[in-house]
Design a protein around this motif. Structure first.
Motif, PDB file in Angstrom:
ATOM      1  N   GLU A 198       1.394  -0.876   0.096  1.00  0.00           N
ATOM      2  CA  GLU A 198      -0.184   0.043   0.008  1.00  0.00           C
ATOM      3  C   GLU A 198       1.110   1.482  -0.288  1.00  0.00           C
ATOM      4  OE1 GLU A 198      -3.580   2.116   3.261  1.00  0.00           O
ATOM      5  OE2 GLU A 198      -2.836   0.196   3.581  1.00  0.00           O
ATOM      6  N   TYR A 199       2.075   1.236   1.025  1.00  0.00           N
ATOM      7  CA  TYR A 199       2.927   2.550   0.771  1.00  0.00           C
ATOM      8  C   TYR A 199       3.033   3.417  -0.651  1.00  0.00           C
ATOM      9  CZ  TYR A 199       7.352   0.101   0.921  1.00  0.00           C
ATOM     10  OH  TYR A 199       8.266  -1.171   1.157  1.00  0.00           O
ATOM     11  N   CYS A 201       2.458   2.157  -3.329  1.00  0.00           N
ATOM     12  CA  CYS A 201       0.842   2.878  -4.046  1.00  0.00           C
ATOM     13  C   CYS A 201       0.522   4.609  -4.231  1.00  0.00           C
ATOM     14  CB  CYS A 201      -0.353   1.696  -4.636  1.00  0.00           C
ATOM     15  SG  CYS A 201      -0.138   0.255  -4.970  1.00  0.00           S
ATOM     16  N   GLN A 202       0.477   4.611  -2.608  1.00  0.00           N
ATOM     17  CA  GLN A 202       0.353   6.448  -1.844  1.00  0.00           C
ATOM     18  C   GLN A 202       1.313   6.473  -1.912  1.00  0.00           C
ATOM     19  OE1 GLN A 202       0.510   5.780   2.551  1.00  0.00           O
ATOM     20  NE2 GLN A 202      -1.435   5.002   2.154  1.00  0.00           N
ATOM     21  N   ASP A 203       2.280   6.741  -3.524  1.00  0.00           N
ATOM     22  CA  ASP A 203       3.701   7.877  -4.916  1.00  0.00           C
ATOM     23  C   ASP A 203       3.167   7.870  -5.074  1.00  0.00           C
ATOM     24  OD1 ASP A 203       5.531   8.987  -5.157  1.00  0.00           O
ATOM     25  OD2 ASP A 203       6.750   7.487  -4.545  1.00  0.00           O
ATOM     26  N   ILE A 204       2.765   9.190  -6.044  1.00  0.00           N
ATOM     27  CA  ILE A 204       2.082   9.833  -7.847  1.00  0.00           C
ATOM     28  C   ILE A 204       2.879   9.166  -8.320  1.00  0.00           C
ATOM     29  CG2 ILE A 204       2.599  12.184  -6.847  1.00  0.00           C
ATOM     30  CD1 ILE A 204      -0.194  10.636  -8.514  1.00  0.00           C
TER      31      ILE A 204
END
Length: 223
Positions: A198-199, A201-204
């Protein structure tokens, strides 16, 4: 499974898993870790690695998203050397240990050796059903396009039917991943991509790169 040679090539962050019990949760609390999730951190600079290595009962295993997947595939195939794993590895004792562990599982390896970086590792703190994972990527975080297109790798990829890339790998080696995707399309090879944690995927920036590679993907996993 008929034929010889590898049919699956997996690209990812090769990590030496260092597994230790933390039943009391002492290490999780002391180092203010987020329990039961995967996280990246400086395990050596923080002192966590030193504390873990003082424990009496430690076990080692090959780890990392793509590496675990290819080991399971190899076991299910029933034939040795039907898969190959590629990624960045340090030129150190941990690298030798990890290479031997993977080969003992019947998986071929073609590591890009990084002389200035240590082999990546992941400390797994076990508390019942909980696994608090602390990764220090080291050499696993470096894999250039020049590492990919070697004579050895071209020979290995010649008869590959599936290329599997983990998202953690793409997060630091997008150009390499894109070249793999194009290679797969041109050679009618199934291209499989795993979004991973998840972490990331939080990076644009990571999300933007996923969108760029998406047209080349035959199967995508979101675990």
């Amino acid at each position: 499974m008929s034929g010889t040679g590898p049919v699956l090539a997996a690209f990812g962050n090769p990590l030496l898993d260092i597994i230790v019990d933390d039943v009391s949760g002492d290490l999780v609390r002391r180092f203010k870790l987020e329990s039961n999730v995967a996280q990246e951190m400086d395990t050596k600079g923080s002192g966590l690695c030193d504390q873990v290595l003082k424990r009496s009962a430690i076990s080692y295993a090959g780890g990392g998203c793509a590496l675990n997947s290819v080991r399971v595939f190899q076991w299910l195939s029933g034939d040795m050397k039907r898969s190959v794993f590629l990624g960045g590895l340090g030129m150190d004792d941990n690298g030798d240990v990890l290479d031997n562990l993977v080969r003992n599982d019947g998986v071929l390896t073609s590591f890009a050796l990084q002389k200035d970086l240590p082999t990546g590792h992941c400390i797994a703190l076990v508390n019942g059903d909980e696994r608090t994972l602390c990764a220090n990527l080291g050499a696993a975080e470096k894999y250039e396009t020049s590492d990919l297109w070697t004579e050895k790798n071209l020979a290995l990829l010649k008869n590959i039917q599936v290329i599997y890339v983990e998202g953690y790998f793409m997060s630091h080696s997008f150009e390499t991943t894109m070249e793999l995707a194009i290679f797969a399309r041109r050679n009618n090879i199934t291209f499989v991509f795993n979004l991973c944690g998840e972490y990331v995927c939080q990076d644009i920036h990571y999300v933007e790169n996923v969108l760029k590679i998406l047209p080349f993907v035959n199967f995508i996993f979101g675990n």
